[in-house]
Design a protein around this motif. Structure first.
Motif, mmCIF file in Angstrom:
data_model
loop_
_atom_site.group_PDB
_atom_site.id
_atom_site.type_symbol
_atom_site.label_atom_id
_atom_site.label_comp_id
_atom_site.label_asym_id
_atom_site.label_seq_id
_atom_site.Cartn_x
_atom_site.Cartn_y
_atom_site.Cartn_z
ATOM 1 N N UNK A 136 22.798 -4.659 28.447
ATOM 2 C CA UNK A 136 21.535 -5.292 28.814
ATOM 3 C C UNK A 136 21.583 -5.613 30.305
ATOM 4 N N UNK A 137 20.654 -6.425 30.798
ATOM 5 C CA UNK A 137 20.513 -6.567 32.243
ATOM 6 C C UNK A 137 20.479 -8.016 32.702
ATOM 7 N N UNK A 138 21.097 -8.254 33.847
ATOM 8 C CA UNK A 138 20.998 -9.562 34.479
ATOM 9 C C UNK A 138 19.533 -9.905 34.707
ATOM 10 N N UNK A 143 14.756 -13.391 24.040
ATOM 11 C CA UNK A 143 14.476 -14.334 22.972
ATOM 12 C C UNK A 143 15.398 -15.533 22.987
ATOM 13 N N UNK A 144 15.208 -16.430 22.000
ATOM 14 C CA UNK A 144 15.929 -17.698 21.976
ATOM 15 C C UNK A 144 16.813 -17.884 20.742
ATOM 16 N N UNK A 145 17.062 -16.828 19.988
ATOM 17 C CA UNK A 145 18.092 -16.921 18.959
ATOM 18 C C UNK A 145 19.455 -16.772 19.645
ATOM 19 N N UNK A 151 22.053 -11.524 24.546
ATOM 20 C CA UNK A 151 21.586 -10.268 25.133
ATOM 21 C C UNK A 151 20.849 -10.506 26.443
ATOM 22 N N UNK A 152 20.252 -11.683 26.594
ATOM 23 C CA UNK A 152 19.497 -12.005 27.811
ATOM 24 C C UNK A 152 20.448 -12.226 28.977
ATOM 25 N N UNK A 153 19.918 -12.036 30.173
ATOM 26 C CA UNK A 153 20.717 -12.251 31.375
ATOM 27 C C UNK A 153 20.225 -13.411 32.194
ATOM 28 N N UNK A 154 19.608 -14.377 31.530
ATOM 29 C CA UNK A 154 19.060 -15.538 32.229
ATOM 30 C C UNK A 154 20.201 -16.438 32.699
ATOM 31 N N UNK A 157 22.427 -19.302 30.620
ATOM 32 C CA UNK A 157 22.314 -19.190 29.169
ATOM 33 C C UNK A 157 23.636 -18.835 28.499
ATOM 34 N N UNK A 158 24.617 -18.443 29.279
ATOM 35 C CA UNK A 158 25.903 -18.092 28.682
ATOM 36 C C UNK A 158 26.704 -19.317 28.273
ATOM 37 N N UNK A 159 26.254 -20.510 28.668
ATOM 38 C CA UNK A 159 27.024 -21.724 28.358
ATOM 39 C C UNK A 159 26.272 -22.713 27.466
ATOM 40 N N UNK A 160 24.951 -22.598 27.350
ATOM 41 C CA UNK A 160 24.172 -23.623 26.630
ATOM 42 C C UNK A 160 24.625 -23.766 25.182
#
Length: 406
Positions: A136-138, A143-145, A151-154, A157-160
Motif C-alpha cells: 500500500x502507500x504512504x 478505513x478505520x478497522x 493498510x493505510x499510510x496515515x 496510525x501505526x501506533x494508535x
C-alpha cells in the motif's frame, strides 16, 4: 443556533469521536442544508463525497419508499431483485465480473484484503508458501478497522491501536521504483486510491497507474483500486481507473454508490473471485433497501449526458479555484473531476472552515483535511451558480483573513 437552543439536544449521550460545532442540521436539499434555527448552508462536504446527487434527491426518496413497502431485508442467505440488478449494472459498466455488497468503505476494503489473501493462498509462491503481503502507500487511507488502518499510510496510525496487522509494506505514490523494491516472494497484491483523498487530493498519474498495472502483471500480483471516494462519477469517469485506460483485478466502492445511505461494494474479475462458503458475509450485505438506492443512483449517473455535465462542471470549478488562488496569492489547485483541493500555502485551513461556516446570513461548509489546503467534494449535479456562490463566499473569507493578518 444559540448555545441555549443547542443545549436542548442531548448530544452529551453521543460517544466522542470528533470535535463538532454547536449545530444540529434538520433538513437538506441538493447542495444545501438547514440547521435548527433556519440558517442555510452551502455544503461542499456532502458527507465527505457521500451525497453524490446532493441531499435527499427525489430518486433516493422514491427508491426507499417503494422498496420499503416491498421487502427490506430477507437475509443474505437468499437472493433479492435490487441487489442482483445493481450487480448486473455494475459489471456491465466496468471490467469486473462479480460483486459483493457491504455497508461501508472499510468493510469493502476488508473484503478486498481477504479476497487477495485467499487468492494468494491458492496461488502460492515458488516455494509453495502462501502469499499475503499487500503493498500500500504512504499517506493512503483505506478505513478505520484494524486491518484497514494497518493498510493505510496515515502518519501516526501505526501506533494508535498497535500492534498493527502485519503484511502492508508502504510505497510512495507515483514512484514505481518504490513499489518494485518492496516486491518479494510473499507479495500478493498492490492496493491504492487513484486519488489520495485524505492526504490532500493527490492524484496518481496516468503513467504511474499504467506502469503499476504492467508491474503487477509481470509479477503475477493483483491490482486493487480503492475507489471509495473516487468511484461513481466523482472524477468525470464512472470509475477513476478508467482515466488511465487500465483494468484492475479488484475494486472497492462506497460513499457515492449509496448517495447517502450505507452501501458499499467489492468487485472482482471472475478468476480472482475465489471466496468459498463462509469466507465472507454480513447481516446487512446486499439488502434490498440499500441496493435499491444504489440502483437509482447508478441509473442516474448512466443517463445520457450526465457524465458530460460532470466534466463540464469539473473544468469550471478548476478554473474558478485557479482564478481565486491567483487573486489571493495562494498555491493553486489540483484534483480530478469534482474532487479538488485548493492549496493555501499556509496553515489557515481550519480558520477558513470555521469562518465560512459561521458567516451570515448564509454559511459555507468546507473541509480541511490538511491545515494548508481545502478539499471540495460537491454533489455531482451542482449548478454553475452554486460554484460561483461558493467562490464568492470563500473569497470574502480569505479577504477577511488577509485584513486580520495585516
Amino acid at each position: 443556533m444559540s448555545h441555549k437552543e443547542f443545549k436542548q439536544y442531548p448530544v452529551q449521550d453521543l460517544m466522542y469521536v470528533t470535535p463538532r460545532p454547536e449545530l444540529v442540521f434538520t433538513e437538506g436539499s441538493g447542495m444545501w442544508m438547514t440547521d435548527h434555527t433556519g440558517k442555510r448552508y452551502l455544503d461542499y462536504l456532502q458527507g465527505w463525497a457521500v451525497n453524490s446527487l446532493g441531499h435527499s434527491p427525489q430518486c433516493i426518496q422514491d427508491a426507499l419508499t417503494i422498496q420499503a413497502k416491498k421487502i427490506i431485508n430477507p437475509s443474505p442467505a437468499f437472493y433479492n431483485a435490487p441487489s442482483a440488478e445493481l450487480a448486473a449494472l455494475l459489471t456491465a459498466n466496468s471490467c469486473f465480473d462479480r460483486v459483493f455488497f457491504g455497508s461501508s468503505g472499510a468493510e469493502a476494503n476488508e473484503g478486498a484484503i481477504k479476497l487477495a489473501r485467499k487468492w494468494g493462498k491458492l496461488n502460492k509462491n515458488k516455494a509453495g508458501q502462501n502469499r499475503f503481503e499487500i503493498i500500500t502507500f504512504n499517506h493512503g487511507f483505506h478505513g478505520r478497522t484494524i486491518a484497514t488502518m494497518s493498510a493505510s499510510g496515515k502518519p501516526g496510525w501505526d501506533t494508535i491501536f498497535a500492534p498493527q496487522v502485519p503484511g502492508f509494506p508502504k510505497a510512495e505514490l507515483n514512484d514505481i521504483a518504490s513499489v518494485e523494491s518492496l516486491i518479494n516472494e510473499h507479495t500478493v497484491a498492490v492496493m491504492l486510491e487513484p486519488v489520495q483523498g485524505e492526504s490532500g487530493v493527490v492524484p496518481a498519474t496516468r503513467e504511474f497507474m499504467q506502469a503499476l498495472r504492467a508491474l503487477t502483471k509481470k509479477h503475477n500480483l493483483l491490482l486493487i483500486v480503492d475507489e471509495v471516494q473516487t468511484g461513481m462519477g466523482r472524477t468525470g469517469e464512472l470509475f477513476a481507473y478508467q482515466l488511465a485506460g487500465i483494468e484492475p483485478d479488484i475494486m472497492t466502492l462506497a460513499k457515492g454508490i449509496g448517495g447517502g445511505v450505507p452501501l458499499s461494494a467489492m468487485l472482482a474479475r471472475e478468476e480472482v473471485a475465489c471466496f468459498e462458503a463462509g469466507d465472507q458475509g454480513g447481516t446487512y450485505t446486499g439488502n434490498p433497501l440499500m441496493t435499491a438506492v444504489g440502483l437509482a443512483v447508478l441509473k442516474t449517473l448512466l443517463a445520457p449526458g450526465f457524465m458530460d455535465t460532470i466534466k463540464e462542471k469539473s473544468a469550471y470549478l478548476s478554473a474558478a479555484l485557479t482564478k481565486l488562488s491567483e487573486k489571493h496569492g495562494l498555491d493553486g489547485e489540483r484534483g480530478e473531476g469534482l474532487l479538488r483541493a485548493l492549496k493555501l500555502g499556509k496553515d489557515i485551513g481550519p480558520q477558513i472552515v470555521d469562518m465560512a461556516r459561521d458567516m451570515g446570513p448564509v454559511g459555507l461548509l468546507l473541509n480541511s483535511p490538511r491545515p494548508n489546503l481545502l478539499r471540495f467534494m460537491p454533489a455531482l449535479n451542482l449548478t454553475i451558480e452554486e460554484i460561483d456562490q461558493m467562490i464568492a463566499m470563500l473569497s470574502e473569507v480569505l479577504t477577511r483573513i488577509e485584513k486580520q493578518n495585516k
